[in-house]
Every structure is written in C-alpha cells, then in structure tokens.
Design a protein around this motif. Sequence first.
Motif, short mmCIF file in Angstrom:
data_model
loop_
_atom_site.label_atom_id
_atom_site.label_comp_id
_atom_site.label_asym_id
_atom_site.label_seq_id
_atom_site.Cartn_x
_atom_site.Cartn_y
_atom_site.Cartn_z
N ASP A 7 0.81 -1.30 0.12
CA ASP A 7 -0.10 0.01 0.11
C ASP A 7 0.81 1.42 -0.13
OD1 ASP A 7 -2.17 -1.44 -0.05
OD2 ASP A 7 -2.59 -1.21 2.20
N GLN A 8 2.01 1.37 0.77
CA GLN A 8 2.91 2.36 0.73
C GLN A 8 3.57 2.84 -0.57
OE1 GLN A 8 5.59 1.46 3.80
NE2 GLN A 8 4.12 1.69 5.38
N LEU A 9 3.63 1.52 -1.23
CA LEU A 9 4.59 1.58 -2.70
C LEU A 9 3.54 1.99 -3.63
CD1 LEU A 9 6.78 -1.60 -2.27
CD2 LEU A 9 7.42 0.92 -1.98
N ARG A 10 2.24 1.77 -3.60
CA ARG A 10 1.51 1.88 -4.62
C ARG A 10 1.29 3.42 -5.35
NH1 ARG A 10 -2.74 -0.76 -2.74
NH2 ARG A 10 -2.23 -2.47 -3.66
N PRO A 11 1.47 4.30 -4.25
CA PRO A 11 1.54 5.73 -5.06
C PRO A 11 2.79 6.08 -5.83
CG PRO A 11 0.87 6.03 -2.48
CD PRO A 11 1.42 4.35 -3.03
N VAL A 12 4.02 5.32 -5.34
CA VAL A 12 5.43 5.44 -6.07
C VAL A 12 5.03 5.17 -7.54
CG1 VAL A 12 7.57 4.79 -6.05
CG2 VAL A 12 6.50 5.42 -4.02
N TYR A 13 4.81 3.87 -7.60
CA TYR A 13 4.54 3.26 -9.08
C TYR A 13 3.69 3.82 -9.72
CZ TYR A 13 1.28 -0.37 -7.51
OH TYR A 13 0.28 -1.20 -7.11
N ALA A 14 2.33 4.38 -8.92
CA ALA A 14 1.30 5.00 -9.90
C ALA A 14 1.67 6.20 -10.57
CB ALA A 14 0.24 5.13 -8.91
N ASP B 48 4.93 6.78 -11.70
CA ASP B 48 5.96 6.77 -12.49
C ASP B 48 5.87 5.87 -13.74
OD1 ASP B 48 8.59 5.56 -13.31
OD2 ASP B 48 9.55 5.78 -11.37
N ALA B 49 6.04 6.47 -14.91
CA ALA B 49 5.62 6.14 -16.06
C ALA B 49 6.59 4.82 -16.41
CB ALA B 49 5.88 7.10 -17.25
N ALA B 50 7.82 4.94 -16.11
CA ALA B 50 8.47 3.56 -16.35
C ALA B 50 8.10 2.50 -15.62
CB ALA B 50 10.11 4.00 -16.01
N MET B 51 7.50 2.54 -14.39
CA MET B 51 7.06 1.28 -13.68
C MET B 51 5.68 0.92 -14.11
SD MET B 51 7.98 2.26 -9.61
CE MET B 51 9.70 2.16 -9.00
N ALA C 86 6.54 -1.08 -17.25
CA ALA C 86 7.07 -2.43 -16.70
C ALA C 86 5.98 -3.26 -16.19
CB ALA C 86 8.02 -2.34 -15.61
N ILE C 87 4.89 -2.87 -15.38
CA ILE C 87 3.63 -3.51 -15.18
C ILE C 87 2.93 -3.93 -16.34
CG2 ILE C 87 1.52 -3.38 -14.11
CD1 ILE C 87 3.00 -1.30 -12.32
N GLY C 88 2.60 -3.13 -17.51
CA GLY C 88 2.22 -3.61 -18.29
C GLY C 88 2.99 -4.64 -19.36
N GLN C 89 4.28 -4.68 -19.30
CA GLN C 89 5.23 -5.53 -20.00
C GLN C 89 5.17 -6.97 -19.37
OE1 GLN C 89 9.01 -3.49 -19.72
NE2 GLN C 89 8.63 -2.68 -21.90
N THR C 90 4.84 -6.94 -17.95
CA THR C 90 4.61 -8.08 -17.17
C THR C 90 3.43 -8.90 -17.50
OG1 THR C 90 6.22 -6.96 -15.29
CG2 THR C 90 4.57 -9.14 -15.09
N VAL C 91 2.18 -8.09 -17.60
CA VAL C 91 0.86 -8.56 -18.00
C VAL C 91 1.04 -8.95 -19.36
CG1 VAL C 91 -1.23 -7.91 -18.19
CG2 VAL C 91 -0.32 -7.08 -16.36
N ALA C 92 1.67 -8.40 -20.48
CA ALA C 92 1.85 -8.72 -21.88
C ALA C 92 2.49 -10.26 -21.97
CB ALA C 92 2.48 -7.69 -22.60
N LEU C 93 3.61 -10.36 -21.26
CA LEU C 93 4.41 -11.77 -21.10
C LEU C 93 3.24 -12.70 -20.72
CD1 LEU C 93 7.13 -12.87 -21.79
CD2 LEU C 93 7.82 -12.25 -19.39
N GLU C 94 2.53 -12.60 -19.56
CA GLU C 94 1.84 -13.59 -18.74
C GLU C 94 0.59 -13.80 -20.09
OE1 GLU C 94 2.52 -15.21 -16.33
OE2 GLU C 94 3.39 -14.09 -14.83
N PHE C 95 0.24 -12.96 -20.40
CA PHE C 95 -0.80 -12.95 -21.54
C PHE C 95 -0.31 -13.67 -22.75
CE2 PHE C 95 -3.57 -11.34 -25.23
CZ PHE C 95 -4.71 -12.32 -24.85
N SER C 96 1.06 -13.41 -23.25
CA SER C 96 1.38 -14.18 -24.31
C SER C 96 1.54 -15.75 -23.87
CB SER C 96 2.91 -13.70 -24.58
OG SER C 96 3.72 -14.34 -25.62
N THR C 97 1.94 -16.15 -22.77
CA THR C 97 2.14 -17.48 -22.32
C THR C 97 0.79 -18.22 -22.16
OG1 THR C 97 3.96 -16.89 -21.11
CG2 THR C 97 2.73 -18.76 -20.36
#
Length: 79
Positions: A44-51, A53-56, A59-70
């Motif tokens: 919960d404390q980290l959520r505002p940090v990555y929310a 940060d465009a790069a983060m 990265a989240i989108g890339q992670t989901v895309a990789l899972e979706f590819s699999t």
Amino acid sequence: MLDKTQLIPENTLITNSPEEGRALAVKIARLTIKITQPNAEIRDQLRPVYANDAAMLIAIGQTVALEFSTISKANNYWR
C-alpha cells in the motif's frame, strides 16, 4: 514460499476466450507482486510510487503482456 497463495488460479492457463486470458494474465501478475512483497502495508505504501512513475507503469504492462503471451500459447491462440 511460506504463503500458500496459488500462483496459477485453478492450476490451469486454459481459458474460454482471450478476454478471460487477459484477466488471468492480470491476476497472475498481481499474485506475483503479492508473493514478492507479502506485506500488504508495504504494498500500500509503494502503490503511490509506481502509480506516478511512467517507467514502472510500462514495466507492469510488459509483465501482463508476457503473462498473456504465455496464456495465449497455452490456449492455441483460441483457435
């Protein structure tokens, strides 16, 4: 792994549609974060940090895309 979280819901990557596959990809990515940082208060404390940060967010989108590819491959691309 101390937590008994099931990382692959229902122990299958097979879904009825690409939409269900995409939802599963998001869920698996979220479960990965939960296992990586099991402390909910810290997440919960980290959520505002990555929310904010465009790069983060990318990265989240890339992670989901990789899972979706699999998942897509496991479903023979829903053919």
